[in-house]
Design a protein around this motif. Sequence first.
Motif, PDB file in Angstrom:
ATOM      1  N   HIS A  53     -14.509  -4.855   8.341  1.00 51.43           N
ATOM      2  CA  HIS A  53     -14.136  -3.720   9.183  1.00 51.43           C
ATOM      3  C   HIS A  53     -15.394  -2.901   9.445  1.00 51.43           C
ATOM      4  O   HIS A  53     -16.314  -2.881   8.621  1.00 51.43           O
ATOM      5  CB  HIS A  53     -13.084  -2.857   8.482  1.00 51.43           C
ATOM      6  CG  HIS A  53     -12.732  -1.594   9.208  1.00 51.43           C
ATOM      7  ND1 HIS A  53     -12.172  -1.584  10.469  1.00 51.43           N
ATOM      8  CD2 HIS A  53     -12.871  -0.280   8.844  1.00 51.43           C
ATOM      9  CE1 HIS A  53     -11.973  -0.330  10.849  1.00 51.43           C
ATOM     10  NE2 HIS A  53     -12.389   0.474   9.891  1.00 51.43           N
ATOM     11  N   SER A  75      -9.930  -6.626   9.341  1.00 55.41           N
ATOM     12  CA  SER A  75      -8.771  -5.892   8.841  1.00 55.41           C
ATOM     13  C   SER A  75      -9.165  -4.497   8.387  1.00 55.41           C
ATOM     14  O   SER A  75      -9.833  -4.336   7.363  1.00 55.41           O
ATOM     15  CB  SER A  75      -8.129  -6.654   7.670  1.00 55.41           C
ATOM     16  OG  SER A  75      -7.093  -5.888   7.090  1.00 55.41           O
ATOM     17  N   GLU A  76      -8.739  -3.508   9.130  1.00 50.84           N
ATOM     18  CA  GLU A  76      -8.977  -2.118   8.730  1.00 50.84           C
ATOM     19  C   GLU A  76      -8.206  -1.788   7.458  1.00 50.84           C
ATOM     20  O   GLU A  76      -8.707  -1.084   6.577  1.00 50.84           O
ATOM     21  CB  GLU A  76      -8.556  -1.180   9.860  1.00 50.84           C
ATOM     22  CG  GLU A  76      -8.763   0.293   9.539  1.00 50.84           C
ATOM     23  CD  GLU A  76      -8.404   1.197  10.707  1.00 50.84           C
ATOM     24  OE1 GLU A  76      -8.513   2.429  10.545  1.00 50.84           O
ATOM     25  OE2 GLU A  76      -8.015   0.672  11.773  1.00 50.84           O
ATOM     26  N   ARG A  77      -6.990  -2.321   7.335  1.00 49.73           N
ATOM     27  CA  ARG A  77      -6.145  -2.017   6.181  1.00 49.73           C
ATOM     28  C   ARG A  77      -6.780  -2.496   4.880  1.00 49.73           C
ATOM     29  O   ARG A  77      -6.784  -1.771   3.878  1.00 49.73           O
ATOM     30  CB  ARG A  77      -4.764  -2.664   6.362  1.00 49.73           C
ATOM     31  CG  ARG A  77      -3.804  -2.387   5.206  1.00 49.73           C
ATOM     32  CD  ARG A  77      -2.435  -2.981   5.499  1.00 49.73           C
ATOM     33  NE  ARG A  77      -2.505  -4.427   5.636  1.00 49.73           N
ATOM     34  CZ  ARG A  77      -2.456  -5.274   4.612  1.00 49.73           C
ATOM     35  NH1 ARG A  77      -2.358  -4.813   3.375  1.00 49.73           N
ATOM     36  NH2 ARG A  77      -2.507  -6.570   4.810  1.00 49.73           N
ATOM     37  N   GLU A  78      -7.321  -3.710   4.865  1.00 52.14           N
ATOM     38  CA  GLU A  78      -7.888  -4.263   3.634  1.00 52.14           C
ATOM     39  C   GLU A  78      -9.165  -3.540   3.203  1.00 52.14           C
ATOM     40  O   GLU A  78      -9.557  -3.614   2.035  1.00 52.14           O
ATOM     41  CB  GLU A  78      -8.177  -5.757   3.816  1.00 52.14           C
ATOM     42  CG  GLU A  78      -6.950  -6.615   4.039  1.00 52.14           C
ATOM     43  CD  GLU A  78      -6.004  -6.605   2.847  1.00 52.14           C
ATOM     44  OE1 GLU A  78      -6.477  -6.424   1.706  1.00 52.14           O
ATOM     45  OE2 GLU A  78      -4.782  -6.764   3.057  1.00 52.14           O
ATOM     46  N   ALA A 120      -9.587  -0.195   3.850  1.00 52.14           N
ATOM     47  CA  ALA A 120      -9.304   1.240   3.930  1.00 52.14           C
ATOM     48  C   ALA A 120      -9.737   1.992   2.679  1.00 52.14           C
ATOM     49  O   ALA A 120     -10.166   3.149   2.755  1.00 52.14           O
ATOM     50  CB  ALA A 120      -7.815   1.462   4.188  1.00 52.14           C
ATOM     51  N   SER A 131      -5.639  -8.517  11.131  1.00 57.38           N
ATOM     52  CA  SER A 131      -4.967  -7.362  11.725  1.00 57.38           C
ATOM     53  C   SER A 131      -5.882  -6.664  12.710  1.00 57.38           C
ATOM     54  O   SER A 131      -5.629  -5.566  13.131  1.00 57.38           O
ATOM     55  CB  SER A 131      -4.540  -6.384  10.622  1.00 57.38           C
ATOM     56  OG  SER A 131      -5.667  -5.931   9.928  1.00 57.38           O
TER      57      SER A 131
END
Length: 237
Positions: free
Chosen positions: A6, A53-56, A58, A224
Amino acid sequence: MKTCAHVTRSPLGPLFIAVEGAGVLLRLEFLKSRSLDELADLDATRGDELAWSERECAHVARELAEYFAGERREFGLACRPRGTAFQREVWTTLASIPYGATWSYGELAAKVGRAGASRAVGRANATNPISIVLPCHRVIGSDGSLTGYGGGLPAKRALLELEGALVAEPGAAGGQLSFTSVRPGSSARSSTGSSSAGRGAGRSSIASGSSSRAGSGARSSSGSGSAAAARRAASRR
């Protein structure tokens, strides 16, 4: 094992984050120092799947935001930088330099147990793949000069000013700056002069595991996010 990447924004420009497994940090680098494609290739073991993946990522971005806001002095991130055994030894030692402190290359070499090998230690320091969290910016010349930094000397200066390690001498000719080093066990100063510990979840540690260099045969996956989205994020300052 899947590697997730990310690009997050920071006051010093976009930062490339790569993690694997349960969020173990592989790389944190100023994007301006390399191209996005080059960084993506560096951070996936040959044959691994690379997902944006921004979520992973974060949890890394959150701790960085707290650090830049002056709310965090220690990172609680597990790290697994890829390099030789000697490089990893140097990078592990970097994590012990306290917030608000600076060490010379000679001091770092002595801490590593390689007194007299300042140049070799300096080369390892220069290849640190996890900027800020493994604080290579806290290593300076024996004369107090900033020397080099992968993110650029303005970024190194800004980080040291944020941590209160860079002190301007009133009336110094030509804007010369001196450094105040806070040794391990001493209270680090914040940028506001406070001696409080600030937010922290414990010092970052280097996780056990493979120390081999990453290959460049990663397969790209949309995850994502996408490489295109990452490039758009990187273009926003």
